[in-house]
Write a protein that holds these residues in place. Structure first.
Motif, PDB file in Angstrom:
ATOM      1  N   LEU A 126       0.832  -1.210   0.000  1.00 22.55           N
ATOM      2  CA  LEU A 126       0.000   0.000   0.000  1.00 22.55           C
ATOM      3  C   LEU A 126       0.866   1.259   0.000  1.00 22.55           C
ATOM      4  O   LEU A 126       0.533   2.252  -0.666  1.00 22.55           O
ATOM      5  N   ARG A 131      -0.646   4.787  -1.054  1.00 24.57           N
ATOM      6  CA  ARG A 131      -1.837   4.801  -0.197  1.00 24.57           C
ATOM      7  C   ARG A 131      -1.418   4.686   1.270  1.00 24.57           C
ATOM      8  O   ARG A 131      -1.690   3.713   1.961  1.00 24.57           O
ATOM      9  N   ALA A 134      -4.097   4.031   4.221  1.00 21.27           N
ATOM     10  CA  ALA A 134      -4.522   2.643   4.349  1.00 21.27           C
ATOM     11  C   ALA A 134      -3.405   1.760   4.886  1.00 21.27           C
ATOM     12  O   ALA A 134      -3.669   0.754   5.561  1.00 21.27           O
TER      13      ALA A 134
END
Length: 421
Positions: A126, A131, A134
């Motif tokens: 991730l 990201r 997350a």
């Protein structure tokens, strides 16, 4: 009365071979483990644990493509076998096939929600996909569940940095480096975050206090001291100068980490220019040569006094005509001017000592192959570097931050190649 003899267990020999293969794996004897596990697989072709361990052995032996297919076979044979899903995710990550890696990691966490390795793999992927929000919960949870914390700390530091939590990011990176003082990834991350922290503090100061003589600003005569595992706070010290010196510092830091206090007997600086990289490499080599096409730059490099010999030549022509070998060949910024790296990688291999090191930096792109940038330089995908090195070098590729036009940060790769075999 004759007692009946029970029929032989058809899997007993396969189990013995599996145990033997796992023992070889644990001692790092990967090629031997591969042979034993292949024999075990002949008896049980669809046995997921055997396939999974075979994949680990193949990966350890540097046969990543075969490992990837073996992990796929393991998942197909037993979709609920969590270790196979985790190893598939990790191997896809190393191949930079991030979307596929994410799918495999999510499945691994679904199968084993309390497995630290699976959570860590998902968190790292991730982060690589951009990201960080997350990623953080998975990385923090993985940190609580596993004893191998340095790699998780590094990924957590990257995620926190991207979320604007610079102080905690730097703290996590420094702790990771203390836990794993020989880790190039930890070393480079500390170096990058400390440089970013210094830059941020300078930008926050009133203009009248940001003077050249302030304690944070290294004097021009200071040379940047490369990796020292005893003092993480020394990272990032470097001579002030051109905006594009980040590539030189990354390459020198990578070389220092690989040498781990040793020295390369004979080194070559490809595209040495004015000698910026020479100053950083000199403490780690006995003899340093440089080659560059620009005579004007070589005048400055000679005046700097870091090189034993300087060659005025095109780097490809020089590599092809020379008949000697080098223990270290560095190309801090030169390869960013080339598209296809295949010819230079092959030429370097022909001039490389058996246990040598080829270290260089390039601008990073996530897409395969390479492409020209607006500046007339090139960006390269990790797949292109690995394809050029296949069969010639083992590769270690690390994400770094370079400097592009107008002093902007640009993503890059630090590439450390060592002769295969």
């Amino acid at each position: 009365m004759t007692q009946a003899v029970p029929p032989p267990d058809p899997h007993s020999n396969a189990d013995v071979l599996l145990d033997e293969g796992v023992e070889l794996l644990s001692s790092g004897r990967y090629e031997e483990a591969v042979e034993v596990l292949l024999t075990a697989l002949d008896e049980r072709p669809d046995h997921a644990p055997t396939l999974n361990n075979l994949g680990v052995a193949l990966r350890g032996a540097g046969r990543r493509d075969e490992a990837l297919e073996t992990f796929r076979d393991a998942v197909a044979a037993a979709p609920d076998h969590g270790p196979s899903a985790t190893n598939l995710a990790k191997t896809l990550l190393s191949a930079r096939r991030l979307e596929e890696a994410l799918e495999a990691a999510e499945r691994a966490v679904e199968l084993r929600p309390e497995d630290g390795g699976s959570l860590a793999a998902l968190g790292v992927i991730l982060v690589e996909l951009g990201r960080p929000t997350a990623a953080v919960p998975h990385l923090r949870r993985a940190f609580d569940l596993t004893s191998s914390k340095a790699e998780i700390r590094c990924s957590l530091a990257k995620a926190l940095d991207r979320l604007g939590e610079g102080e905690e990011a730097l703290e996590q990176a420094r702790i990771a480096f203390r836990e794993a003082p020989h880790s190039l990834a930890c070393a480079m991350l500390v170096h990058e975050l400390e440089a970013k922290d210094r830059e941020g503090r300078r930008n926050r100061r009133p203009p009248e206090t940001a003077t050249r003589g302030e304690p944070d600003a290294p004097a021009p005569e200071q040379t940047w001291r490369a990796i020292d595992g005893k003092d993480a706070d020394r990272f990032g010290e470097h001579p002030p100068g051109r905006a594009d010196d980040a590539a030189h510092r990354h390459v020198a830091a990578g070389v220092a980490a690989v040498l781990a206090g040793g020295r390369a007997p004979r080194a070559l600086d490809l595209g040495c220019g004015t000698g910026l990289c020479g100053a950083l490499l000199r403490p780690h080599v006995d003899r340093l040569e440089g080659v560059d096409l620009s005579g004007e730059m070589l005048v400055q490099a000679r005046a700097a006094g870091h090189y034993d010999v300087l060659h005025h030549a095109d780097l490809m022509a020089f590599l092809e005509r020379e008949r000697g070998s080098w223990d270290l060949i560095a190309a801090a910024d030169a390869l960013a001017h080339l598209g296809d790296l295949g010819p230079v990688v092959r030429a370097v291999r022909a001039r490389m000592a058996p246990k040598g090191l080829f270290a260089f930096a390039v601008e990073r792109q996530e897409a395969p192959g390479f492409r020209p940038t607006a500046s007339g330089r090139f960006a390269h995908g990790a797949d292109h570097v690995e394809a050029c090195a296949r069969g010639l070098f083992s590769t270690e590729i690390r994400d770094v931050v370079l400097r592009g036009e107008a002093d902007r940060h640009a993503p890059g790769f630090l590439c450390l190649l060592r002769p295969a075999g």
